[in-house]
Structure formats: structure tokens, C-alpha cells
Design a protein around this motif. Structure first.
Motif, short mmCIF file in Angstrom:
data_model
loop_
_atom_site.label_atom_id
_atom_site.label_comp_id
_atom_site.label_asym_id
_atom_site.label_seq_id
_atom_site.Cartn_x
_atom_site.Cartn_y
_atom_site.Cartn_z
N TYR A 139 10.55 -5.90 20.29
CA TYR A 139 11.31 -4.98 21.15
C TYR A 139 12.49 -4.48 20.41
CZ TYR A 139 13.97 -2.86 25.05
OH TYR A 139 14.69 -2.27 25.86
N GLN A 140 12.47 -2.83 20.51
CA GLN A 140 13.68 -2.03 19.93
C GLN A 140 13.82 -2.44 18.39
OE1 GLN A 140 16.95 -2.48 22.72
NE2 GLN A 140 16.19 -0.44 23.55
N SER A 141 12.82 -2.79 17.75
CA SER A 141 13.11 -2.94 16.22
C SER A 141 12.07 -2.19 15.25
CB SER A 141 12.38 -4.63 16.07
OG SER A 141 13.22 -5.55 17.05
N ASN A 142 12.71 -1.91 14.18
CA ASN A 142 11.86 -1.37 13.21
C ASN A 142 11.79 -2.07 11.85
OD1 ASN A 142 12.50 1.11 14.83
ND2 ASN A 142 14.81 0.85 13.84
N ASN A 143 10.62 -1.43 11.17
CA ASN A 143 10.22 -1.96 9.83
C ASN A 143 9.74 -3.61 10.13
OD1 ASN A 143 11.12 0.49 8.83
ND2 ASN A 143 13.15 -0.37 8.30
N ILE A 144 8.62 -3.61 10.68
CA ILE A 144 8.00 -4.97 11.01
C ILE A 144 6.80 -5.03 10.07
CG2 ILE A 144 6.98 -6.38 12.74
CD1 ILE A 144 8.89 -4.54 14.60
N LYS A 145 6.57 -5.95 9.47
CA LYS A 145 5.35 -6.39 8.85
C LYS A 145 4.63 -7.80 9.40
CE LYS A 145 6.03 -3.64 4.64
NZ LYS A 145 6.19 -3.75 3.05
N LEU A 146 3.43 -7.73 9.73
CA LEU A 146 2.72 -8.83 10.23
C LEU A 146 1.48 -9.18 9.36
CD1 LEU A 146 2.58 -8.27 13.98
CD2 LEU A 146 4.54 -9.47 12.55
N LEU A 147 1.51 -10.02 8.29
CA LEU A 147 0.54 -10.18 7.30
C LEU A 147 -0.22 -11.48 7.41
CD1 LEU A 147 2.97 -8.89 4.32
CD2 LEU A 147 1.46 -7.55 5.91
N ASP A 148 -1.43 -11.36 7.31
CA ASP A 148 -2.19 -12.61 7.44
C ASP A 148 -1.92 -13.65 8.45
OD1 ASP A 148 -3.79 -11.77 5.12
OD2 ASP A 148 -2.23 -12.14 3.85
#
Length: 444
Positions: free
Chosen positions: A219-228
């Protein structure tokens, strides 16, 4: 030679799509034509040695005991790490039982292979605090893993975060049996991971399983990487209600890559706010610039869902994905009490099976106009679905109201086998079709 033989055996329209996809990607464009940042092409995994001082919890008085609640001890280690300049909290091999944990600035979580962070199934171990659920800000139970304002936060390693949700699921279904109209929030259940106002977040390799409520919420966050990541909760023999794998709620720049998602609700849901004046509430907002790629979906209510608490989603790409037993491939929830705009959404290079290829209908569960006389208008436009080979029950599952506006849909290079092949594009203003085949018949 094998590669070229495969191309020669493909149906002509799929071959055309295959040949066309390279220049599309090489243009490196979002659906609205703007340029995709190089950030989305950096798949670098975080290294444990780069996360700062290492705090192995068993070196600080925590025991590998699946029956011993050790929330306070683990929280003390997190607090000490943050106060000492930061570092990474390491869960070693073994099972560790805990209630809500709050990560602080400059801290990270790492779970070694064979490590299990197991959530308590007693709701009293999750304090009620300012939070966000179902498109509204309210006091709600903390998640098992929480990061409030922790820029650079990461969860890494080959271990597992287990929500231990069975007791919460059983309580929900008992309540629903007593009152079929009960809401999700009537039964007290914790999420597995909640991240709020935290930028430059990365989760990689871990397993998130058996969530009591939503599996992971950003929530209300930027630049998120979810990998594998592997995110699962069962749909049989017991159904784990509302265990969305990934809920994106007022976020910008998200890459979901190489993940396996199978839950008893939506795999990826775009949130952002609900209600007749949701677009005026500063707690709400849009989701923009999201790429979901190179992933696989098991059972889920939908692979990609817009809503049901969502006001504006733009520049969303889901590509190079295999779906298996999804109820819907793309779901556009048109909520009659909320002004919505879903635009520039592209779903491409998909194989597998789903009950509905595209599902666009009003979402009327629990809606409330709150005295507003006129019903807000909702829009979905610039929706592209291309290079897709899918088996489904229903091809075009669309039924809108006079308060919904659909425009500029584009279907290209589709090979669909459907029990119900009916296609009525009259509800869409500006529908283009190119190489669309349903049950062996080309649709013009």
C-alpha cells in the motif's frame, strides 16, 4: 533446427503473433506508448552479504520450537538491529512460532532453506493498529510480517512464511454459515505480509503459504520487485477464503516475475479505494506501471483482477504467463458505487485454461452509495488481449449496466476453445479484431 520445426507447425495466426511480439517488446513501451524504464529489466537478486550485519535469531535466545510463541524475542532482535544501524534478521532451518513482527528502518528478513516462520493462530497475537483493508483506512489486525515506512525493505531466502491459517478459515466459514451476508472483516484474520509507505522493496525466492487473510499487501509504495515467489493457499479440501496472493494498493512501478501463484481468491488484484467519493479521498489513489511476466498461475478466482476496490489502473502488462484452472484470465470488476477507470491494460502471450477468457460485470457485493443520488460512471478502455492460446468455458463473459463505459478493446492472435463461444461486441465502443479464432472459426 528443432526451434524452426516448431515454428512451422504453429497455426498461421500464432506464428504471426510470435513473429510480431519481438518488435513490440523491442519498442519497450507501455500500453499508452510511453517508455518503460530500464528498472523493469533489472532482475538482479539481492545477496545476503550485502544486507548488512547478520542477526541469526538462534544466536539471540530464540529456539527452533513450532509450539513456543517467541514474538517478543524476535521483535527485540529486529529493534536492536535497527538501533545499531540496521541489518538482516536471519531465520535458520527449523520452525519458529510468532505473532505480528514489525520491521524497522534498515532491517531485512532472510529465511534460510528449511526455515519456517509460522504465524500464531491466536488473533490476540496480532494487535489492532492503523491499517488498510478492502479500500479503506481503519484500525485492523497487524499482519505476521509488517513494514511501515521501511524504504529498501527486503524478504529473501529459500524458506517459508506460513500463516497457519486453518483456524481462521474455519471461523470464517462458520460465520458465513450463520450469516451468508457477513463481510470479510467480520471475522478477525491476519494477513501474511503488509508493506505500507515503503519504497524500493524486494521479495525474492521465499514461499508465502496458508495466509489467514490476504497473502501479501502493498500500500502506498513505489518500486516493488517480486521475483521467483511461490504464494499458495488451498482451495480444497478446505477453502482458504480471501487469500489473494498479491494485492497492489496505490502503487507505482511494480515488477512481478517468475512467480507461482495459486490461492482461493484473486492471484493479483489491483486495489486503490472504494465508495462514491473514493477519488476524492487522499488515502486512495491509482496503480500505474505494473508488469507481470514469466509466471504461472494455479487455481485462482482470477489471474489479473481490477477491483473490487479500485479507482484508477493504468499501464498494466501481463505477459508470458501460463494459467491452469483459473476461474478468469482477466477480470474487470465494475463496482456501481465507485468511480473507476481501468485503462491501457495488455494481456499477451498466455497459454492454459480458464473458466472465462475475459469477465466484465458489475460487482455488487456490499456496495453502498452512501446517499449519493447519481451512480458514478466507470470506464474501461484500451484493453488489449493478444497472442493467447486458451481453453475456457466462456469466451466473452461481459454484461454491463448503463453506468459502465467500455471502449477501445483489441483482440489479436487468439486461439480459443470455448464451450460458450458467443461473442457480442456491441457493449464496447471501438472493438478491433485481428486473427481471432474461436473453436476453429475466425471471428471478424
Amino acid at each position: 533446427m528443432k526451434k524452426y520445426w516448431l515454428l512451422l507447425t504453429l497455426p498461421a495466426f500464432l506464428l504471426l503473433g510470435f513473429l510480431q511480439q519481438t518488435p513490440v517488446f523491442s519498442q519497450n513501451k507501455w500500453p499508452d506508448g510511453s517508455t518503460i524504464s530500464p528498472w523493469f529489466h533489472d532482475y538482479t537478486k539481492l545477496k545476503l552479504d550485502d544486507l548488512g550485519k547478520q542477526y541469526v535469531i538462534t544466536s539471540h535466545g530464540v529456539f527452533a520450537d513450532s509450539t513456543l510463541l517467541q514474538t517478543e524475542k524476535i521483535q527485540w532482535i529486529i529493534d536492536q538491529a535497527s538501533q545499531s544501524g540496521g541489518g538482516v534478521i536471519i531465520i535458520p532451518k527449523g520452525t519458529f512460532l510468532s505473532g505480528a513482527l514489525f520491521f524497522k528502518p534498515n532491517t531485512h528478513l532472510h529465511l534460510e532453506e528449511g526455515a519456517v516462520l509460522k504465524g500464531s493462530d491466536d488473533i490476540s497475537d496480532y494487535p489492532k493498529i492503523p491499517s488498510r483493508m478492502e479500500g479503506q483506512n481503519l484500525d485492523y489486525f497487524a499482519a505476521l510480517v509488517n513494514a511501515y515506512g521501511v524504504d529498501g525493505f527486503s524478504i529473501t531466502g529459500m524458506g517459508t512464511i506460513n500463516g497457519n491459517g486453518l483456524k481462521f478459515w474455519e471461523a470464517f466459514w462458520q460465520r458465513r454459515k450463520e450469516d451468508p451476508n457477513c463481510t470479510n472483516l467480520e471475522v478477525s484474520r491476519p494477513r501474511l505480509v503488509f508493506i505500507w509507505k515503503s519504497n524500493d522493496v524486494q521479495l525474492q525466492d521465499v514461499k508465502l503459504i496458508n495466509a489467514g487473510f490476504w497473502s501479501s499487501h502493498y500500500y502506498q509504495s513505489n518500486n516493488i520487485k517480486l521475483l521467483d515467489l511461490t504464494i499458495t493457499s488451498p482451495h480444497e479440501p478446505v477453502k482458504a477464503p480471501s487469500t489473494d496472493a498479491i494485492d497492489l494498493d496505490v502503487v507505482h512501478n511494480v515488477l512481478i516475475k517468475g512467480c507461482y501463484l495459486a490461492v482461493n481468491d484473486d492471484a493479483i488484484a489491483l486495489k486503490g479505494g472504494k465508495g462514491p467519493w473514493a477519488d476524492k479521498d487522499p488515502n486512495n489513489g491509482e496503480n500505474t506501471n505494473i508488469i507481470i511476466e514469466d509466471s504461472e498461475f494455479g487455481f485462482c478466482h482470477s489471474a489479473l483482477t481490477n477491483g473490487s476496490e479500485s479507482i484508477h489502473n493504468k499501464n498494466i502488462i501481463m505477459r508470458n504467463v501460463k494459467v491452469k484452472d483459473a476461474i478468469r484470465l482477466l477480470w474487470l470488476k465494475m463496482r456501481p458505487d465507485t468511480p473507476q477507470h481501468y485503462e491501457y491494460i495488455t494481456v499477451e502471450n498466455i497459454t492454459g485454461q480458464a473458466r472465462s477468457f475475459i469477465y466484465v460485470k458489475p460487482w455488487t457485493q456490499f456496495f453502498d452509495l452512501k446517499g449519493r443520488e447519481e451512480v458514478p460512471i466507470s470506464y474501461s478502455d484500451h484493453i488489449t488481449m493478444k497472442n493467447i492460446d486458451l481453453e475456457c468455458n466462456i469466451f466473452f463473459d461481459v454484461a454491463i449496466t448503463e453506468h459502465d463505459r467500455l471502449a477501445d478493446f483489441h483482440f489479436e492472435n487468439l486461439n480459443i476453445r470455448a464451450e460458450k463461444e458467443t461473442f457480442d461486441p456491441s457493449s464496447v465502443s471501438g472493438f478491433t479484431l485481428k486473427n481471432v479464432v474461436v473453436n476453429g472459426k475466425k471471428i471478424d
